[in-house]
Design a protein around this motif. Structure first.
Motif, short mmCIF file in Angstrom:
data_model
loop_
_atom_site.label_atom_id
_atom_site.label_comp_id
_atom_site.label_asym_id
_atom_site.label_seq_id
_atom_site.Cartn_x
_atom_site.Cartn_y
_atom_site.Cartn_z
N SER A 198 -4.22 0.04 -3.38
CA SER A 198 -3.36 1.19 -3.16
C SER A 198 -3.65 2.30 -4.17
O SER A 198 -3.91 2.02 -5.34
N SER A 245 4.07 3.33 5.20
CA SER A 245 2.89 3.55 4.36
C SER A 245 1.76 4.27 5.07
O SER A 245 0.64 4.26 4.60
N TYR A 298 0.87 -1.17 0.00
CA TYR A 298 0.00 0.00 0.00
C TYR A 298 0.90 1.22 0.00
O TYR A 298 1.82 1.33 0.81
#
Length: 325
Positions: free
Chosen positions: A50, A235, A19
């Motif tokens: 994502s 992330s 992601y």
């Protein structure tokens, strides 16, 4: 000799959730293929819907989820595709040393069937205390106390927040649970206990999994002779991470009956101590806003407790019931 006496990369399905920026995961896949025996690995990258999709790859099988479901959902989707007898679950923000896979398999073989994980260190080589005790309310309360932050690197405080201080690079120990950035798990056993519970969006899902496996007699083993660098938090932003972390901790407490109510009281009490500490520092001329901090902490505690209560009403996810994509 048991069926686990010899393990090879060809026995392994690597699950890499993705992601955010795909660059880290792309580097990780290249590092995996470059390992001795890397051509025999089954590498599955799960794109958790994502905003920056993982690009098509000849080095890995890429599966893109239709919606973002968090770490557990991404891993479970990868496990639904896995065909090997071992799962190697890896965060995308790892930096693998040469021969990491072979060394991990060699160290893990005598312990199988087991959950096994390497020593995690940061990019400067500092150990990340990846072996842990099963959570207690006292762990969370001590961690929440700002006045203790200056002593966070002392052994006693590590133990007080739930770190298993036996688990340091160079040692091997059976511990309660291992941080999920790098985990080796027998595929059949993972599926047998239902995999990662997808009610946990992020954090505590690996604790829950290893507690389920421990109830089936499967230990978690820290393999400190094998080391991997872990960047961490690549992330997501810190504000969201704190909300996810606290919600998951409340959910874990509800799931295992370890006192969600007492946890809430303990964190409120710790926030009041933080308020007094911040007030004293302000009197001493430090740049503190104790009331603003108190409101933010209490809001996070209460909002997270409510969200965990809502999530706890959902049924546990069972990976064995997922349809093969």
């Amino acid at each position: 000799m048991t069926a686990w006496a010899e393990l090879a990369p060809g026995d392994v399905s690597v699950i890499v959730p993705h992601y955010g920026d795909p660059a880290l995961a792309e580097v990780l896949v290249d590092e995996l293929r470059g390992q001795p025996g890397g051509a025999d690995l089954e590498i599955i990258v799960v794109d958790d819907c994502s905003p920056e999709p993982f690009p098509p790859s000849t080095a890995a099988r890429v599966f893109r989820r239709a919606r973002n479901g968090g770490f557990g959902s991404a891993v479970n989707s990868g496990v639904a595709l896995a065909t090997k007898r071992l799962l190697l679950i890896l965060n995308s923000d790892l930096v693998l040393p040469p021969s990491f896979v072979e060394n991990l398999l060699r160290a893990a073989a005598p312990w199988q069937p087991a959950v096994a994980g390497p020593a995690l260190v940061d990019l400067h080589g500092t150990a990340q205390m990846s072996g842990r005790h099963f959570p207690r309310t006292s762990h969370y309360a001590v961690e929440w106390l700002r006045p203790l932050a200056r002593w966070r690197n002392r052994s006693a405080l590590h133990e007080a927040v739930g770190h298993d201080t036996r688990c340091v690079p160079g040692t091997t120990a059976v511990t309660d649970w291992l941080v999920g950035a790098a985990l080796l798990v027998p595929t059949e056993l993972y599926r047998e206990v239902g995999g990662l519970d997808e009610r946990f969006f992020m954090y505590c899902e690996e604790t829950d999994l290893q507690r389920k496996l421990r109830d089936h007699g499967i230990p978690s083993v820290y393999l400190g002779d094998v080391t991997v660098a872990h960047e961490g938090g690549a992330s997501s932003d810190s504000g969201r991470r704190l909300s996810w972390l606290l919600t998951s901790r409340f959910l874990y407490a509800r799931t295992w009956g370890t006192g969600a109510g007492s946890m809430r009281v303990a964190l409120v009490a710790a926030s009041l101590v933080n308020f007094a500490f911040g007030g004293l520092r302000r009197l001493l001329g430090k740049p503190e806003q104790p009331m603003t901090t108190l409101r933010r902490e209490l809001s996070t505690v209460h909002d997270s407790a409510r969200e965990a209560k809502r999530r706890s009403a959902r049924p546990r996810t069972n990976v064995t019931k997922q349809v093969q994509p």
